[in-house]
Scaffold this motif. Structure first.
Motif, short mmCIF file in Angstrom:
data_model
loop_
_atom_site.label_atom_id
_atom_site.label_comp_id
_atom_site.label_asym_id
_atom_site.label_seq_id
_atom_site.Cartn_x
_atom_site.Cartn_y
_atom_site.Cartn_z
N UNK A 105 12.65 34.82 43.20
CA UNK A 105 12.12 36.06 42.71
C UNK A 105 10.69 36.41 42.76
N UNK A 106 9.95 35.40 42.36
CA UNK A 106 8.61 35.55 42.18
C UNK A 106 7.95 35.92 43.66
N UNK A 107 8.45 34.91 44.69
CA UNK A 107 7.92 34.82 45.87
C UNK A 107 8.21 36.35 46.69
N UNK A 108 9.42 36.71 46.38
CA UNK A 108 10.13 37.93 46.96
C UNK A 108 9.25 39.09 46.33
N UNK A 109 8.99 39.29 45.06
CA UNK A 109 8.12 40.47 44.42
C UNK A 109 6.53 40.31 45.13
N UNK A 110 5.97 39.14 45.33
CA UNK A 110 4.59 38.93 45.88
C UNK A 110 4.78 39.46 47.35
N UNK A 111 5.72 39.10 47.91
CA UNK A 111 5.73 39.56 49.72
C UNK A 111 5.92 40.92 49.65
N UNK A 132 2.17 26.70 34.57
CA UNK A 132 3.02 27.62 34.07
C UNK A 132 4.07 27.70 35.27
N UNK A 133 3.55 27.86 36.56
CA UNK A 133 4.36 27.99 37.88
C UNK A 133 5.61 26.82 37.81
N UNK A 134 4.98 25.63 37.38
CA UNK A 134 6.23 24.42 37.57
C UNK A 134 7.23 24.65 36.58
N UNK A 135 6.93 25.17 35.57
CA UNK A 135 7.90 25.48 34.41
C UNK A 135 9.12 26.49 35.07
N UNK A 136 8.74 27.06 35.99
CA UNK A 136 9.83 28.09 36.70
C UNK A 136 11.19 27.68 37.16
N UNK A 137 12.31 28.09 37.11
CA UNK A 137 13.54 27.41 37.83
C UNK A 137 13.48 27.97 39.17
N UNK A 138 14.25 27.27 40.24
CA UNK A 138 14.17 27.81 41.71
C UNK A 138 14.40 29.18 41.80
N UNK A 139 15.41 29.75 41.06
CA UNK A 139 15.75 31.13 41.19
C UNK A 139 14.56 32.03 40.93
N UNK A 140 13.76 31.49 39.72
CA UNK A 140 12.67 32.25 39.47
C UNK A 140 11.73 32.40 40.31
N UNK A 141 11.43 31.21 41.01
CA UNK A 141 10.47 31.17 41.84
C UNK A 141 10.68 32.00 43.20
#
Length: 186
Positions: free
Chosen positions: A46-52, A35-44
């Motif tokens: 955003x996900x990293x920022x939210x996790x931080x 599922x993570x591999x289906x994300x775009x670079x921008x989505x990744x």
């Protein structure tokens, strides 16, 4: 000899069960990676920022006001856990500098000279169960999620003191952020 044979059978059954659970976890991890591999670079990003943001939220000591402990042992365990606010989460660790959720609770109760099991699932089967949140007392164990894979210490005012997840730190958090199952008074 009979006792040794019985223990070997128990060990074999436990080994089989652990192998099954390992395969299940590996399957879920593979699905998550896919599922993570289906994300775009921008989505990744955003996900990293939210996790931080989630990982660092609540690492400072929150003033909970005057806390009245539920009992001598529970109060001592809770005080011990409070001293670990800001300590990093590390799966499989039970202190004194890094913790997973059940590692924090078992370590805290050990500081109060009370021995409790190491895992959240085993901790759920000790003491007196408390289903109503309004009957919880500071220092009671509180369990979350249907499979009871998460535990913390009740902090009063609808809050839990816990080691939440990888990348996070021991902190206070609202119990409303997770599906509460029940509490246990040790």
């Amino acid at each position: 000899r009979a006792e040794a044979t019985a223990k070997l059978k128990d060990l074999a059954a436990t080994r089989t069960e652990l192998g099954s659970k390992k395969k299940e976890v590996q399957g879920k991890l593979a699905e998550a990676r896919q599922l993570l591999n289906t994300l775009t670079a921008q989505e990744k990003q955003q996900l990293a920022a939210a996790e931080q943001t989630r990982a660092t939220r609540g690492t400072e000591r929150v003033s909970m006001g005057k806390i009245t402990p539920g009992s001598g042992h529970a109060g001592a365990a809770f005080s011990a856990a409070q001293s670990k606010i800001g300590s990093p989460y590390d799966y499989g660790h039970n202190g004194p500098s890094t913790f997973d959720c059940s590692g924090l609770t078992s370590w805290a109760y050990a500081q109060a000279n009370v021995s409790i099991p190491r895992t959240s699932e085993a901790q759920a089967n000790i003491g007196q169960r408390i289903y109503s949140q309004n009957q919880l007392q500071v220092g009671d164990l509180v369990f979350f999620y249907g499979d009871l894979h998460h535990v913390g210490l009740y902090a009063g005012k609808g809050m839990v003191l816990h080691a939440p997840h990888s990348g996070a730190f021991v902190r206070y958090e609202s119990m409303g952020n997770m599906p509460y199952q029940f509490g246990v008074r040790v």
